[in-house]
Design an enzyme around this catalytic site. Structure first.
Site, PDB file in Angstrom:
ATOM      1  N   THR A 429       0.818  -1.258  -0.179  1.00 13.19           N
ATOM      2  CA  THR A 429       0.057   0.057   0.084  1.00 13.19           C
ATOM      3  C   THR A 429       0.690   1.191  -0.409  1.00 13.19           C
ATOM      4  O   THR A 429       2.012   0.873   0.506  1.00 13.19           O
ATOM      5  CB  THR A 429      -0.949   0.322   1.383  1.00 13.19           C
ATOM      6  OG1 THR A 429      -1.812  -1.270   1.316  1.00 13.19           O
ATOM      7  CG2 THR A 429      -1.747   1.080   0.967  1.00 13.19           C
ATOM      8  N   SER A 495      -7.506  -2.700   5.422  1.00 13.83           N
ATOM      9  CA  SER A 495      -7.395  -2.287   6.761  1.00 13.83           C
ATOM     10  C   SER A 495      -6.899  -0.684   6.424  1.00 13.83           C
ATOM     11  O   SER A 495      -5.953  -0.446   7.316  1.00 13.83           O
ATOM     12  CB  SER A 495      -6.078  -2.743   7.127  1.00 13.83           C
ATOM     13  OG  SER A 495      -6.195  -4.485   8.718  1.00 13.83           O
ATOM     14  N   GLY A 516       0.962  -0.963   5.401  1.00 18.60           N
ATOM     15  CA  GLY A 516       1.039  -1.316   5.961  1.00 18.60           C
ATOM     16  C   GLY A 516       0.370  -2.276   6.929  1.00 18.60           C
ATOM     17  O   GLY A 516       0.540  -3.270   7.604  1.00 18.60           O
ATOM     18  N   GLY A 517      -0.527  -2.961   5.904  1.00 20.02           N
ATOM     19  CA  GLY A 517      -1.749  -4.217   5.790  1.00 20.02           C
ATOM     20  C   GLY A 517      -2.610  -3.573   7.009  1.00 20.02           C
ATOM     21  O   GLY A 517      -2.575  -2.533   7.390  1.00 20.02           O
TER      22      GLY A 517
END
Length: 608
Positions: A429, A495, A516-517
C-alpha cells in the site's frame, strides 16, 4: 461515540466542540446508564471465532531507513511515498491546482515508480475536506469481486484451503480496479487544473525513464520466485531473467495508457480496449481468474459516510466499511479516553500496555463484525457508543493482560444477525497527504494488496490481488457464514485508514495515513495519541519505534528495546523486529503547515 456533526450521505461537516460541557454531560449519562444497564452489556459479551488463512507477516519487506526532516510551509504541502510523486504534486499546487489535482498527479507517478505498492490496477480510499463549504467527503474505490465469484473461490477441489501464494499470484485474486475511476471522480468534483496537465510528469517519466529506487530493487530480489507466472511481466522487471532492473528504465506501455486516460478519461479503461486486455490477461493466466468485461463496465466508486469520533475534544474522521481501519481505530481511541495517557507520557511502558490492550479489544470487534456493509449487516457505529466503550475499558487491567479478547455486543445489536468472521489481512500500500492553498485537504490510501499485486502486468501497470483480503473460508465450521466471505460484486474488507483530525473549533488539525496492511491501524493510532496526548513534534512521532497490537501479540519495532522487558513482565507475548510502515502526515500548527514523511520508505514532503 460522541459525534458533533451533521451527516448527509458521504458528507460530514465538522463542528466546534465544547469539550468540558459535553464531557460533563457524558459522565453524568454514563453513570446513569451504567447503574441501569451495565449488567445487560456484560451478559452480552461473548466469544468470537478466529478464522485466518496463512499469509506473510507483512505485505512488503522492510528496507533501509533514511533520516528525514519535517518541512514547514504556510501556503500548501504535499507528502507522498516517493520524491518524484511529491514533486509532481508540488508543481500542480504551485500552479494553483487543488489538493485533488495534486493527488491525481502524484498517484499517476506512484504507479510507475513504486509499482510494488499501488497503481492503476489497484484500489483506494480517499477523504477530502472541502474548505469552502467545511464538508468532508469520503470515497470508496475498493476493488470488487467478479459477479461470478463465489464463497469457494480459494478452496481446492477437495475442499482444502489454498495456500496464500497459490491464491495471490496470478489471475484468481484480481478484483476490478478502482483507482482510475476515483481519480476521474475527484477531478470532476474538486479539480481546478486542466485534467490533461495532470499527466505530464508521469508520461515524461514513463517515456524518458525513471531511476529504480534501492527499495524497489531490493523488493524485486525478494520476490524473484513469484515472477515466473507471466513472461511479459518477468522480462520487464528481470530483463535477463534473473537480475532485477536497476538504473534508469522506461515504461512505454504505461505511457500509452496514460495518454489514453488523458484523452478519453476512463472510458477505455472500463469498457474499451484496456478493459478487454485486463480480462484477457486475468482469464488466460495459468491461475485463471473470473473477471469479465461486464464486471469492469459496472464498477462504481461509492460515496460513503465518514466514521468520526471525539477524542479529548478533537474529532477524528476516517473511512467507513468495507475498510475496518477507521472503526477499529475509533474503538481503540474511545477505550483509551478512559485512561490518562498524557500523565503517563510517551516513554512509559504502561502507556503502550494500555494502547495494546485497547487495540486487542478493538481487533476482536473488527475480526468478528466488519465487512462490506452492502452485503453484511454490521453494528457499525453502535461500536462507538460511550457506554459500550466504557464497559470495554473496564476489561483492561494495569498489571496484567487480557488472555483472550472476546468481541463485545453493543446495545441495540442482535448478534444472531451477524455472520461471523475472524480474518486479519495485510496489503501492499501507499499513502499521500496533501493540503492546497485553498485549505482543502486530501488523505488517500491506495493499494494493489501484496507487494507487486498479482504479478500480472497489462498495458504497463500491475493488477491487484485484493480478493485475498476476503476470508478463504465460507463458514466457521459451526454453521455460521463468514461475513467477509467471497461474494460476486462484493468488496473485501480492508485495514486502510486515511484520517483527518479536526480541532475543538472544527478546523483541520492533522491529516495522516499509512501503508502496512493490518498494522496500519496501530501505526495511525500511535501518531494520533502522540499529537494529542503527548504533543510530540510530527517528525519525531513518525520516527519513533512502532508499538502495536493486532489481537495476537504486542509487536515492538527495533529501536523500542527498552519496552520489551517491562511489557513481557506484564504478561505480553511479544514480536520484536522490523516493521515497514508508510506513514505520511501533515499537521497544522501556529499558522504553519508541517509535513513529514516516513524514514522507513522513500517518501518526501514539499511545501511552500
Amino acid at each position: 461515540h460522541s459525534i458533533y456533526a451533521i451527516k448527509l450521505h458521504s458528507i460530514y461537516r465538522p463542528k466546534p466542540v465544547n469539550a468540558s460541557k459535553n464531557k460533563e454531560f457524558i459522565h453524568i449519562m454514563t453513570f446513569f446508564l451504567r447503574n441501569l444497564k451495565i449488567w445487560l452489556v456484560f451478559l452480552m459479551i461473548s466469544a468470537g471465532s478466529a478464522i485466518a488463512q496463512e499469509r506473510p507477516l507483512a505485505p512488503e519487506i522492510a528496507t533501509n531507513t533514511d533520516q528525514k526532516q519535517a518541512v514547514t510551509g504556510q501556503k500548501f504541502m504535499a507528502v507522498t511515498a516517493h520524491p518524484e510523486a511529491t514533486n509532481a504534486a508540488y508543481k500542480i499546487l504551485e500552479q494553483g491546482g487543488s489538493a485533488a489535482d495534486a493527488g491525481i498527479a502524484a498517484q499517476l507517478v506512484l504507479g510507475l515508480v513504486e509499482p510494488q505498492s499501488s497503481g492503476l490496477g489497484g484500489g483506494a480510499f480517499a477523504l477530502y475536506f472541502d474548505a469552502k463549504d467545511s464538508l468532508l467527503y469520503t470515497y470508496d474505490a475498493r476493488e470488487t469481486a467478479p459477479q461470478s465469484a463465489g464463497p469457494y473461490l480459494f478452496q481446492k477441489d477437495d475442499g482444502e484451503l489454498m495456500g496464500f501464494f497459490d491464491a495471490a499470484i496470478g489471475g484468481r485474486a484480481v478484483g476490478v480496479p478502482g483507482v482510475p475511476k476515483l481519480l476521474e471522480q475527484l477531478h470532476e468534483k474538486f479539480g481546478k487544473a486542466d485534467w490533461k496537465l495532470l499527466f505530464n510528469d508521469a508520461i515524461a517519466f514513463a517515456e524518458d525513464g525513471f531511476i529504480v529506487s534501492d527499495r524497489m530493487n531490493t523488493m524485486l530480489k525478494g520476490q524473484h520466485q513469484y515472477f515466473g507466472i507471466d513472461t511479459k511481466t518477468k522480462l520487464f522487471f528481470f530483463p535477463d531473467g534473473s537480475h532485477p532492473v536497476e538504473g534508469t528504465i522506461n515504461n512505454p506501455d504505461y505511457a500509452l495508457t496514460l495518454r489514453d486516460l488523458q484523452r478519453n478519461k476512463t472510458s477505455n479503461f472500463y469498457s474499451g480496449e484496456i478493459a478487454q486486455n485486463i480480462v484477457q490477461k486475468v482469464r488466460e493466466s495459468s491461475k485463471r481468474g473470473l473477471l469479465s468485461t461486464e464486471d469492469l463496465q459496472d464498477y462504481e466508486v461509492i460515496e460513503r459516510e465518514a466514521v468520526c469520533g471525539n477524542y479529548r475534544g478533537y474529532q477524528v474522521c476516517s473511512m467507513g466499511q468495507p475498510s475496518s481501519g477507521g472503526l477499529t481505530l475509533l474503538i481503540a481511541l474511545g477505550i483509551l479516553e478512559n485512561f490518562d495517557l498524557m500523565a503517563l507520557g510517551d516513554d512509559n511502558p504502561q502507556s503502550y500496555h494500555l494502547i495494546a490492550e485497547a487495540s486487542r479489544l478493538a481487533f476482536a470487534d473488527r475480526n468478528h463484525y466488519m465487512a462490506d456493509p452492502d452485503f453484511v449487516a454490521t453494528p457499525d457505529t453502535l461500536l462507538l457508543q460511550d457506554i459500550y466503550l466504557d464497559v470495554r475499558a473496564q476489561e483492561i487491567k494495569n498489571d496484567s493482560v487480557i488472555r483472550y479478547a472476546n468481541h463485545g455486543i453493543p446495545l441495540g445489536w442482535n448478534d444472531e444477525k451477524q455472520m461471523k468472521d475472524g480474518t486479519v489481512k495485510d496489503s501492499g500500500t501507499t499513502h499521500m497527504t496533501i493540503v492546497d492553498q485553498y485549505g482543502n485537504v486530501l488523505s488517500m490510501t491506495s493499494s494493489i494488496e501484496f507487494a507487486f499485486g498479482s504479478h500480472l502486468m497489462v498495458n504497463g501497470f500491475l493488477l491487484n490481488n485484493q480478493l485475498t483480503d476476503f476470508s478463504f473460508r465460507a463458514s466457521d465450521g459451526k454453521g455460521n457464514k463468514v461475513a467477509n466471505r467471497v461474494q460476486g460484486g462484493k468488496r473485501p474488507r480492508s485495514s486502510m485508514a486515511p484520517v483527518i483530525v479536526f480541532d475543538p473549533d472544527g478546523k483541520p488539525f492533522m491529516a495522516l495515513g499509512s501503508a502496512g496492511g493490518s498494522r496500519i491501524i496501530g501505526y495511525v493510532l500511535q501518531r494520533i495519541i502522540a499529537a494529542i496526548d503527548w504533543s510530540m513534534e510530527l517528525q519525531a512521532s513518525i520516527d519513533a519505534p512502532h508499538l502495536l497490537h493486532r489481537g495476537k501479540k504486542l509487536e515492538v519495532e527495533k529501536g523500542g528495546e527498552q519496552y520489551v522487558a517491562p511489557l513481557k513482565d506484564l504478561g505480553h507475548e511479544l514480536y520484536f523486529g522490523e516493521m515497514n510502515s508508510g506513514l505520511t502526515a501533515i499537521k497544522f500548527e501556529d499558522g504553519n503547515i508541517i509535513g513529514a514523511a516516513n524514514p522507513r520508505r522513500d517518501g518526501t514532503a514539499m511545501g511552500q
